[in-house]
Structures are given as structure tokens and as C-alpha cells.
Design a protein around this motif. Structure first.
Motif, short mmCIF file in Angstrom:
data_model
loop_
_atom_site.label_atom_id
_atom_site.label_comp_id
_atom_site.label_asym_id
_atom_site.label_seq_id
_atom_site.Cartn_x
_atom_site.Cartn_y
_atom_site.Cartn_z
N ASP A 65 0.86 -1.19 0.00
CA ASP A 65 0.00 0.00 0.00
C ASP A 65 0.90 1.24 0.00
N HIS A 108 -2.01 -0.14 11.86
CA HIS A 108 -1.59 -1.44 11.34
C HIS A 108 -0.11 -1.36 10.97
N ARG A 202 1.63 13.32 10.70
CA ARG A 202 0.27 13.21 10.19
C ARG A 202 -0.17 11.82 10.62
N ASP A 204 -2.17 8.63 10.41
CA ASP A 204 -2.91 7.83 9.43
C ASP A 204 -4.03 7.02 10.09
N HIS A 332 -2.92 12.24 -1.72
CA HIS A 332 -2.52 11.03 -2.45
C HIS A 332 -3.63 9.98 -2.50
N ASP A 333 -4.74 10.23 -1.80
CA ASP A 333 -5.85 9.27 -1.80
C ASP A 333 -7.02 9.73 -2.66
N ARG A 418 -6.99 6.75 -7.00
CA ARG A 418 -5.93 7.42 -6.23
C ARG A 418 -4.69 7.64 -7.08
C1 NOJ Z 1 -4.89 6.39 4.66
C2 NOJ Z 1 -3.75 6.62 3.72
O1 NOJ Z 1 -3.71 7.98 3.36
C3 NOJ Z 1 -3.94 5.69 2.57
O2 NOJ Z 1 -3.08 5.98 1.50
C4 NOJ Z 1 -3.77 4.29 3.07
O3 NOJ Z 1 -4.07 3.38 2.05
C5 NOJ Z 1 -4.66 4.00 4.28
N1 NOJ Z 1 -4.76 5.08 5.21
C6 NOJ Z 1 -4.14 2.82 5.04
O4 NOJ Z 1 -2.99 3.16 5.74
#
Ligand code: NOJ
Ligand code: CA
Length: 573
Positions: A65, A108, A202, A204, A332-333, A418
Motif C-alpha cells: 500500500d 496497522h 500526520r 494515518d 494522495h488518496d 488514487r
Molecule cells: C490512509 C492513507 O492515506 C492511505 O493511502 C492508506 O491506504 C490507508 N490510510 C491505510 O494506511
């Protein structure tokens, strides 16, 4: 010179910039962005006016990821550099008065982290308790939650009758925050980084750290019999206790800046999250990002100017002066903000500047995502195989499963993936957009010849120079105070496709006015006229007044006509 009131916190009034390292700048020619590239670009960021840089995860990771799956919190991914280079970045940034903020991913880790490996070797042992491990009951999994990236949150542990929980991908096992030992490990790691000189984090997916226990099923919302994990989060209580403990054990001791990725807080919880003694310094305003979103891509609605306005105004009204939101148009999402909030047929430099102006002067901390400052747009990929992102692949699969044909599903990916924001930054119009001298890890948006920094740098009318000017106005001592602390007051909220608001402090008023449509529209400038301090059309107040056929000496409200996507920032006198 105006008096500048002492800032309450060092990060208030700062401008932040997000780097997604794999696609920012490649410094060593292997086709992948890295720390060397970031160091090379520090002067560029300084010139732009950036004070804080948040870098998406740099830690050791298999990158399933893209770094949000960490296998070693104490090391840098060799693709990006090493700890010495990270120290060099922190030092070089410091020289330029730039603060480095890292990503903290502690809901995680990666299944390749040594804690998880030990847990798999002995699920009933010490490290098994670092994760959520459970067995089936009466032949049924402990609960029917659907992970964010699709499928059940439960994954079998080979050779046993046990399962572990993952809210995201199966290679991202959730850490068990109920376990004080795990929490201690996390705090130790956070302090280790803060000791190295970073300015904050930041956070997450931070609300996910609290689960509603014991595990139970929710009403299924698709044919797979599973329920969106968000249902559980709505019911989970007590995350604040962990967040407070973490703050006391770490951030507070360093006066660190923290910005939470928080999606589902309730209005009554704003103070608890970002008030004077809140869990975090700030949290992202995802209001605009959630605009038009439904459970699946297929059901998403097109975002209109009115939807966008209501989303930002609503967040501003909810937050008031309780705390500081972090304002974004993309990250980035998300797809590129200009592609999402501006209708395709209206997309041009003027409308991009209008969008910039609408969000940048909101109360809070403005965040700019890499490439946003040059107006980067969504990118077309020719087939699903060209995409990299795991979540895009899953959403695409769901579209097909729900009866969508491939062409339509690909079109939806172009709109929502994304990866739209993850293509390499377009530095030049030359080979590989100047991102790398090597082989690109991901394709460059083919529009790079039209949209790149090189061609915008010396063009005073470019999107880049508009961003630069916007930042310099924000920082100008005359306006900094009011633009940082001034109240947000909507103006003509009901006037369609007009996004307008005041920033107001004791005896000063700044008016932001954006005609968010192609057609001109008339609007009244309240009270006495003022001085334009920023605009995207190069018209002076005199031009505007003349065009409106009004006597320049008139001292009360005047009606002016804004041209298509015209944006004005006016200091009212
Ligand atoms: C949010 C992050 O910005 C994203 O890119 C990620 O896939 C998920 N959290 C899991 O960590
Ligand atoms: Ca590289």
C-alpha cells in the motif's frame, strides 16, 4: 507596519506541502522518487513559500500500500535512502526554516514486520497479543466487517484454526491498541523520531485504532454478506483515551505538530480533537473530499460548485474558532482537485486559480499537495493493468461485479482513482517530465508538455505564480494575522455558484470572492470599496468599477460583474 500578535502555537499561520515520495523527484536516477530528490527540491519549496512538509511514509516497507504497510518503523526504505540521508534532509530543511512532518501509521503494520512474523509463529504468545487474533465460533468468523480494500477483515493463519484482523489489505494486520505493551512500543518509536528532529506527524487512519468489542456482525450492505467497517467505527467509543495517552507520552513533550486523518468525528467532538487541549493540533477537512461520494464508484455523484461551497462552509461553521482545520483540495488518496471540483469543459488556468483562491484563504492551515501548485490534472490509463494502486483495482473489480462494462469501469477509474494524484510530478517539458533520468516506476501524465513547472516558472500568469503570490499575500505581515486568526464569515451564501467569504478581525476585513462558473455574474461588494490584493484576471478595481458603470467615488455597496471563474481578494477599507 501592523503589529503582529504573538502566535499561540508555532505552526499557526504556516503553509504546508505534502510530498508523496515515490513520485516527487528522483535524485539517484533509478526511476523512483527519493530523499535525495526531496533535498534537491528544498530551495524550490522554500521559494514557493512552504513552511511545513508532510512526507507520506518513508519507512521500510514492501510497498503493498505504497508505504502505508510498515515493516520497520526505525528505518528508511532503501528505495528512498537511509537514516543518514533522512538526518540530512531534516538538517537541510532546518537551515531553510522548514519543518519536516512524517506519516505515523500505527493502526496497522506490514505482515513483514517482525512483530507479525513472531505472532504468526506463536499466535498465543506475547506477540500474538500485538494483533487481533481470533477463532471461528459455531463455524462463523468473529464478525462480518468488510475491509477498506475489499473482502472480509479476517485472514486465516496457516496451519492453525485462527484468523487475524486487517482493516485494510491482508498484508496490513491491525495492531492491538488494547495491549499496553504495544502502545508503549509505539510511543517509544514516536519519541525516537521526534528526538531526531522532526516537527510532528500526520496520523494515518487514526480513529481505526479503537474497535468496538466484542466483535459482532452488522447488517450486510452488499451481496457478499459483509458490512462496511465504518458501521463499527460509529459505535466504537473511547478512542480519545488512547489519543490522550499518546499525546502525553510523546507529542506534548516536543511541542510537535500533529494532524489527524479523521473522517467520522461528530460535531460535538471538534473541541476534543482540535480544541486548545485537543488530541491533535489539527485535522484534515475531508468535507469537500466526501462530496458526492457514495459506497461505490458507480454511485458517486458529480460535484457541483454549490456542493463544494456547502461542504467547505459547513466545515468552517462547525469548527469556527475552536481550532484549526487543515484545508486541502486533494491528497494522495484522491483524484486531482482541479479535475474533481471544476467541470471538465471549464478546466483552464483561470478556473484552477479560482479553486485555489476559494480554499486557500479559509480559516485553517492550507496544505498543498505536490503538483497542485502547477495545476496537475487527472491522468488517463489505457487499461486496469497500468494502474498500481490496490484500492483502485478493488473498486474496479466491484464495478465489474456490479454489472459495469470495462470501458465504463476504466472511465470511473480515470475520475476517482488514487493513482490520478500519484503520477510523477511534472518538473519540465523534457524527457520523463524531468522527474527521472532513469526508467519511470509509473507513467507520467501525457499532458506534461502542456503542464510543467519549467514552462510556468517565468510566466507571470501561470498557475504556479498564482500559488506563489497567494502564499506571499498570506504571509504578508499586513494580512498574516487576519488570514490566520480572523473569523470566517460567509458572504452571499445563497447566491448560486458564488463562493465568497470574509476573513475578519477587529478592524480589518478581507473579502474573498470567486465566481465559480463560466458565465459572468453580478455581485455586490459590501460597504465601501477596497483594494484588490489578489486576482486571477488582471483587472484593477478601477477597471471593474468602470465596467460596472459606477461612480468611483460612491462609498456604499456597489454592484460589479465578475467574469467567468474570476477570483478576487479584496481588502475592504
Ligand atoms: C490512509 C492513507 O492515506 C492511505 O493511502 C492508506 O491506504 C490507508 N490510510 C491505510 O494506511
Ligand atoms: Ca530514486
Amino acid at each position: 507596519m501592523e503589529e503582529i500578535v504573538t502566535k499561540k502555537k508555532w505552526w499557526m499561520g504556516k503553509v504546508a506541502y505534502q510530498i508523496w515520495p515515490k513520485s516527487f523527484a528522483d535524485g539517484n536516477g533509478d526511476g523512483i522518487g527519493d530523499l535525495y530528490g526531496i533535498i534537491d527540491k528544498l530551495d524550490y519549496l522554500k521559494q514557493l513559500g512552504v513552511d511545513i512538509i508532510w512526507i507520506s511514509p518513508l519507512y521500510r516497507s514492501p510497498l503493498v500500500d505504497q508505504g502505508y504497510d510498515i515493516s520497520d518503523y526505525y528505518d528508511i526504505n532503501p528505495l528512498f535512502g537511509d537514516l543518514d540521508t533522512m538526518d540530512r534532509l531534516i538538517a537541510e530543511a532546518k537551515k531553510r526554516n522548514i519543518y519536516i512532518v512524517m506519516d505515523l501509521v500505527v493502526n496497522h503494520c506490514s505482515d513483514e514486520h517482525e512483530w507479525f512474523k513472531k505472532a504468526m509463529a506463536d499466535p498465543d504468545g506475547e506477540y500474538g497479543r500485538y494483533f487481533y487474533i481470533a477463532e471461528k465460533k459455531d463455524g462463523k468468523l468473529p464478525c462480518n466487517w468488510r475491509s477498506y480494500f475489499g473482502g472480509s477483515v479476517w485472514e486465516p493463519i496457516p496451519g492453525t484454526d485462527k484468523y487475524y484482523l486487517h482493516s485494510f489489505h491482508k498484508k496490513q494486520p491491525d495492531l492491538n491498541w488494547e495491549n499496553p505493551k504495544l502502545r508503549k512500543e509505539i510511543y517509544k518509536m514516536i519519541n525516537w523520531w521526534l528526538d531526531r528532529g522532526i516537527a510532528g506527524f500526520r496520523l494515518d487512519a487514526i480513529i481505526n485504532i479503537k474497535k468496538k468489542l466484542p466483535f459482532k456482525d452488522y447488517e450486510p450492505d452488499r451481496d457478499d454478506g459483509l458490512a462496511n467497517i465504518g458501521k463499527m467505527l460509529e459505535e466504537a467509543e473511547g478512542v480519545g483515551e488512547y489519543l490522550e495517552e499518546m499525546k502525553h507520552e510523546t507529542f506534548e513533550k516536543y511541542d510537535a505538530f500533529t494532524v489527524g486523518e479523521v473522517f467520522n468525528d461528530k460535531e460535538s467532538e471538534i473541541a476534543e480533537y482540535i480544541g486548545e487541549n485537543g488530541h491533535f493540533s489539527s485535522k484534515f477537512d475531508f468535507g469537500p473530499e466526501l462530496c458526492g461520494k457514495k459506497a461505490d464508484w458507480m454511485d458517486h455523484e458529480k460535484v457541483t460548485a454549490e456542493m463544494y461551497k456547502e461542504a467547505i462552509f459547513e466545515s468552517q461553521a462547525r469548527t469556527g474558532s475552536i481550532g484549526f482545520l487543515s484545508n486541502i483540495i486533494e491528497n494522495h488518496d484522491e483524484p486531482r482537485g482541479v479535475s474533481r471540483f471544476i467541470p471538465a469543459e471549464d478546466l483552464c488556468d483561470t478556473s484552477k486559480k479560482a479553486l485555489a483562491c476559494a480554499y486557500f484563504f479559509l480559516r485553517g492551515i492550507p496544505f498543498i499537495y505536490q503538483g497542485q501548485e502547477i495545476g496537475m490534472e487527472n491522468c488517463r490509463f489505457d487499461s486496469i493493468d497500468e494502474y498500481d494502486d490496490i484500492s483502485t483495482k478493488e473498486e474496479y473489480r466491484v464495478c465489474l461485479e456490479m454489472g459495469c462494462d470495462e470501458k465504463k469501469a476504466l472511465e470511473l477509474a480515470y475520475t476517482f482513482s488514487r493513482d490520478n494524484a500519484r503520477t510523477p510530478v511534472q518538473w519540465t517539458g523534457g524527457s520523463n517530465a524531468g522527474f527521472t533520468t532513469g526508467t519511470l516506476w509509473m507513467k507520467v501524465n501525457p499532458d506534461y508538455k502542456r503542464i510543467n513547472l519549467e514552462s510556468q516558472r517565468d510566466n507571470k500568469d501561470s498557475v504556479y505564480n498564482f500559488y506563489k503570490k497567494m502564499i506571499s499575500i498570506y504571509k504578508e505581515p499586513k494580512y498574516h494575522e487576519i488570514l490566520t486568526f480572523g473569523e470566517f464569515i460567509p458572504y452571499k451564501r445563497n447566491q448560486k455558484n458564488l463562493i465568497s467569504y470574509f476573513r475578519q478581525a477587529e478592524n480589518k476585513k478581507i473579502l474573498v470572492m470567486v465566481n465559480f462558473q463560466k458565465r459572468p455574474q453580478c455581485v455586490e461588494i459590501p460597504g465601501m470599496t477596497g483594494q484588490i490584493i489578489l486576482d486571477n484576471t488582471d483587472r484593477s478595481m478601477t477597471d471593474i468599477i468602470k465596467a460596472a458603470g459606477i461612480d468611483e467615488n460612491r462609498k456604499n455597496g456597489i454592484n460589479i460583474e465578475l467574469t467567468g471563474y474570476e477570483a478576487l481578494v479584496i481588502e475592504l477599507i
